[in-house]
Design a protein around this motif. Structure first.
Motif, PDB file in Angstrom:
ATOM      1  N   ARG A  87     -20.409  -9.225  19.915  1.00  0.00           N
ATOM      2  CA  ARG A  87     -21.811  -9.752  20.181  1.00  0.00           C
ATOM      3  C   ARG A  87     -22.746  -9.406  19.041  1.00  0.00           C
ATOM      4  O   ARG A  87     -23.625 -10.272  18.674  1.00  0.00           O
ATOM      5  N   ASP A  88     -22.814  -8.264  18.555  1.00  0.00           N
ATOM      6  CA  ASP A  88     -23.416  -7.941  17.319  1.00  0.00           C
ATOM      7  C   ASP A  88     -23.343  -8.929  16.265  1.00  0.00           C
ATOM      8  O   ASP A  88     -23.994  -9.228  15.488  1.00  0.00           O
ATOM      9  N   THR A  89     -21.664  -9.289  15.882  1.00  0.00           N
ATOM     10  CA  THR A  89     -21.596 -10.261  14.884  1.00  0.00           C
ATOM     11  C   THR A  89     -22.350 -11.466  15.115  1.00  0.00           C
ATOM     12  O   THR A  89     -22.751 -12.125  14.032  1.00  0.00           O
ATOM     13  N   ILE A  90     -22.065 -11.963  16.375  1.00  0.00           N
ATOM     14  CA  ILE A  90     -22.921 -13.317  16.484  1.00  0.00           C
ATOM     15  C   ILE A  90     -24.118 -13.254  16.415  1.00  0.00           C
ATOM     16  O   ILE A  90     -24.855 -14.259  15.781  1.00  0.00           O
ATOM     17  N   GLN A  91     -24.800 -12.198  17.014  1.00  0.00           N
ATOM     18  CA  GLN A  91     -26.085 -12.087  16.555  1.00  0.00           C
ATOM     19  C   GLN A  91     -26.527 -11.971  15.357  1.00  0.00           C
ATOM     20  O   GLN A  91     -27.768 -12.382  15.066  1.00  0.00           O
ATOM     21  N   LEU A  92     -25.907 -11.484  14.417  1.00  0.00           N
ATOM     22  CA  LEU A  92     -26.207 -11.185  13.021  1.00  0.00           C
ATOM     23  C   LEU A  92     -26.053 -12.351  12.381  1.00  0.00           C
ATOM     24  O   LEU A  92     -26.852 -12.953  11.472  1.00  0.00           O
ATOM     25  N   MET A  93     -24.911 -13.336  12.712  1.00  0.00           N
ATOM     26  CA  MET A  93     -24.756 -14.760  12.142  1.00  0.00           C
ATOM     27  C   MET A  93     -25.995 -15.581  12.597  1.00  0.00           C
ATOM     28  O   MET A  93     -26.725 -16.310  11.737  1.00  0.00           O
ATOM     29  N   GLU A  94     -26.572 -15.292  13.713  1.00  0.00           N
ATOM     30  CA  GLU A  94     -27.671 -16.162  14.158  1.00  0.00           C
ATOM     31  C   GLU A  94     -28.891 -15.884  13.656  1.00  0.00           C
ATOM     32  O   GLU A  94     -29.827 -16.397  13.044  1.00  0.00           O
ATOM     33  N   ALA A  95     -29.031 -14.579  13.127  1.00  0.00           N
ATOM     34  CA  ALA A  95     -30.162 -14.026  12.434  1.00  0.00           C
ATOM     35  C   ALA A  95     -30.475 -14.524  10.990  1.00  0.00           C
ATOM     36  O   ALA A  95     -31.088 -14.981  10.720  1.00  0.00           O
ATOM     37  N   ASN A  96     -29.068 -14.582  10.541  1.00  0.00           N
ATOM     38  CA  ASN A  96     -28.816 -14.840   8.897  1.00  0.00           C
ATOM     39  C   ASN A  96     -29.111 -16.454   8.936  1.00  0.00           C
ATOM     40  O   ASN A  96     -29.822 -16.982   7.994  1.00  0.00           O
ATOM     41  N   MET A  97     -28.921 -17.139  10.004  1.00  0.00           N
ATOM     42  CA  MET A  97     -29.080 -18.547  10.234  1.00  0.00           C
ATOM     43  C   MET A  97     -30.731 -18.940  10.205  1.00  0.00           C
ATOM     44  O   MET A  97     -31.140 -19.657   9.664  1.00  0.00           O
ATOM     45  N   ARG A  98     -31.447 -17.960  11.082  1.00  0.00           N
ATOM     46  CA  ARG A  98     -33.076 -18.150  11.215  1.00  0.00           C
ATOM     47  C   ARG A  98     -33.421 -17.694   9.825  1.00  0.00           C
ATOM     48  O   ARG A  98     -34.369 -18.234   9.601  1.00  0.00           O
ATOM     49  N   GLU A  99     -32.808 -16.723   9.321  1.00  0.00           N
ATOM     50  CA  GLU A  99     -33.479 -16.533   8.113  1.00  0.00           C
ATOM     51  C   GLU A  99     -33.307 -17.547   6.686  1.00  0.00           C
ATOM     52  O   GLU A  99     -34.334 -17.881   6.263  1.00  0.00           O
ATOM     53  N   LEU A 100     -32.045 -18.162   6.857  1.00  0.00           N
ATOM     54  CA  LEU A 100     -32.206 -19.400   5.811  1.00  0.00           C
ATOM     55  C   LEU A 100     -33.135 -20.361   6.491  1.00  0.00           C
ATOM     56  O   LEU A 100     -33.555 -21.040   5.412  1.00  0.00           O
ATOM     57  N   ASN A 101     -33.226 -20.580   7.675  1.00  0.00           N
ATOM     58  CA  ASN A 101     -34.081 -21.763   8.041  1.00  0.00           C
ATOM     59  C   ASN A 101     -35.777 -21.349   7.465  1.00  0.00           C
ATOM     60  O   ASN A 101     -36.487 -22.069   7.210  1.00  0.00           O
ATOM     61  N   LEU A 102     -36.003 -19.755   7.742  1.00  0.00           N
ATOM     62  CA  LEU A 102     -37.231 -19.671   7.470  1.00  0.00           C
ATOM     63  C   LEU A 102     -37.391 -19.477   5.859  1.00  0.00           C
ATOM     64  O   LEU A 102     -38.623 -19.975   5.538  1.00  0.00           O
ATOM     65  N   ARG A 103     -36.311 -19.347   4.932  1.00  0.00           N
ATOM     66  CA  ARG A 103     -36.524 -19.649   3.597  1.00  0.00           C
ATOM     67  C   ARG A 103     -36.897 -21.210   3.232  1.00  0.00           C
ATOM     68  O   ARG A 103     -37.642 -21.136   2.446  1.00  0.00           O
ATOM     69  N   GLY A 104     -36.019 -22.055   3.984  1.00  0.00           N
ATOM     70  CA  GLY A 104     -36.509 -23.292   3.824  1.00  0.00           C
ATOM     71  C   GLY A 104     -37.929 -23.657   4.042  1.00  0.00           C
ATOM     72  O   GLY A 104     -38.526 -24.623   3.354  1.00  0.00           O
ATOM     73  N   LEU A 105     -38.316 -23.252   5.020  1.00  0.00           N
ATOM     74  CA  LEU A 105     -39.856 -23.629   5.680  1.00  0.00           C
ATOM     75  C   LEU A 105     -40.812 -22.782   4.510  1.00  0.00           C
ATOM     76  O   LEU A 105     -41.778 -23.553   4.277  1.00  0.00           O
ATOM     77  N   ASN A 106     -40.356 -21.583   4.046  1.00  0.00           N
ATOM     78  CA  ASN A 106     -41.212 -21.143   2.950  1.00  0.00           C
ATOM     79  C   ASN A 106     -41.345 -22.151   1.750  1.00  0.00           C
ATOM     80  O   ASN A 106     -42.448 -22.052   1.108  1.00  0.00           O
ATOM     81  N   VAL A 107     -40.140 -22.635   1.335  1.00  0.00           N
ATOM     82  CA  VAL A 107     -40.037 -23.215   0.161  1.00  0.00           C
ATOM     83  C   VAL A 107     -41.063 -24.697   0.459  1.00  0.00           C
ATOM     84  O   VAL A 107     -41.683 -24.899  -0.377  1.00  0.00           O
ATOM     85  N   GLN A 108     -40.912 -25.222   1.790  1.00  0.00           N
ATOM     86  CA  GLN A 108     -41.696 -26.184   1.918  1.00  0.00           C
ATOM     87  C   GLN A 108     -43.414 -25.816   2.306  1.00  0.00           C
ATOM     88  O   GLN A 108     -44.115 -26.467   1.576  1.00  0.00           O
ATOM     89  N   LEU A 109     -43.739 -24.584   2.718  1.00  0.00           N
ATOM     90  CA  LEU A 109     -44.800 -24.234   2.678  1.00  0.00           C
ATOM     91  C   LEU A 109     -45.208 -24.148   1.325  1.00  0.00           C
ATOM     92  O   LEU A 109     -46.467 -24.601   0.975  1.00  0.00           O
ATOM     93  N   THR A 110     -44.757 -23.413   0.449  1.00  0.00           N
ATOM     94  CA  THR A 110     -45.130 -23.394  -1.212  1.00  0.00           C
ATOM     95  C   THR A 110     -45.411 -24.629  -1.549  1.00  0.00           C
ATOM     96  O   THR A 110     -46.353 -25.024  -2.291  1.00  0.00           O
ATOM     97  N   LYS A 111     -44.601 -25.613  -1.469  1.00  0.00           N
ATOM     98  CA  LYS A 111     -44.600 -26.889  -2.088  1.00  0.00           C
ATOM     99  C   LYS A 111     -46.174 -27.555  -1.415  1.00  0.00           C
ATOM    100  O   LYS A 111     -46.825 -28.082  -2.263  1.00  0.00           O
ATOM    101  N   PHE A 112     -46.240 -27.415  -0.069  1.00  0.00           N
ATOM    102  CA  PHE A 112     -47.550 -28.083   0.358  1.00  0.00           C
ATOM    103  C   PHE A 112     -48.764 -27.543   0.075  1.00  0.00           C
ATOM    104  O   PHE A 112     -49.639 -28.064  -0.337  1.00  0.00           O
ATOM    105  N   THR A 113     -48.626 -25.992  -0.173  1.00  0.00           N
ATOM    106  CA  THR A 113     -49.734 -25.239  -0.590  1.00  0.00           C
ATOM    107  C   THR A 113     -50.006 -25.834  -2.125  1.00  0.00           C
ATOM    108  O   THR A 113     -51.558 -25.803  -2.446  1.00  0.00           O
ATOM    109  N   ASN A 114     -49.289 -25.786  -2.953  1.00  0.00           N
ATOM    110  CA  ASN A 114     -49.497 -26.445  -4.479  1.00  0.00           C
ATOM    111  C   ASN A 114     -50.195 -27.522  -4.599  1.00  0.00           C
ATOM    112  O   ASN A 114     -50.678 -28.023  -5.017  1.00  0.00           O
ATOM    113  N   GLN A 115     -49.512 -28.443  -3.570  1.00  0.00           N
ATOM    114  CA  GLN A 115     -49.907 -29.811  -3.359  1.00  0.00           C
ATOM    115  C   GLN A 115     -51.720 -29.724  -3.113  1.00  0.00           C
ATOM    116  O   GLN A 115     -52.346 -30.573  -3.285  1.00  0.00           O
TER     117      GLN A 115
END
Length: 142
Positions: A87-115
């Motif tokens: 269960r810990d491994t699965i939770q770690l994988m889910e956390a990594n996926m959330r982090e990747l999603n968060l990074r993508g959102l941060n990239v979008q936020l930076t782009k929109f802020t610059n715009q």
């Protein structure tokens, strides 16, 4: 009456090899990707299948199709391919996926802020230009 017969090549098999011309490659990729996504959608609709499809373009852009969503399909695949995962491994994988999603959102936020910053600067320049025009108009009236 003489009949003129027309010789056509008809449909021929396309040799499968990488295209050399960049523009043709991009057009073919787009058309084939659309067809692939359409077939995946039909598979979902007709058979009730859950489908996940991830495609990287020749220019390294990522395209995905998922039903019900790409995250759901990937998570289901990972949990099925790791039957002995804790269960810990699965939770770690889910956390990594959330982090990747968060990074993508941060990239979008930076782009929109610059715009937004650029648009604010532009608005300020337009305000100053408007003041100059108003000053010129008031000078012409006097």
């Amino acid at each position: 009456m003489s009949s003129i017969s027309r010789v056509s090549k008809g449909r021929r098999k396309i040799e499968m090899k990488k295209m050399t011309k960049e523009s043709n490659l991009q057009v073919t990729f787009s058309k084939r990707r659309s067809g692939l996504f359409k077939k995946a959608s039909e598979l979902c609709t007709l058979c009730g299948a859950e489908v996940g499809l991830i495609v990287f373009s020749p220019r390294d852009k990522v395209f995905s199709f998922g039903h019900p969503s790409i995250d759901t399909v990937v998570n289901r695949y990972l949990t099925r391919t790791l039957p002995y995962a804790s269960r810990d491994t699965i939770q770690l994988m889910e956390a990594n996926m959330r982090e990747l999603n968060l990074r993508g959102l941060n990239v979008q936020l930076t782009k929109f802020t610059n715009q937004l910053d650029m648009e604010n600067k532009r608005a300020e320049e337009l305000k100053q230009l408007q003041k100059v025009v108003e000053a010129l108009i008031s000078l012409e009236k006097t």
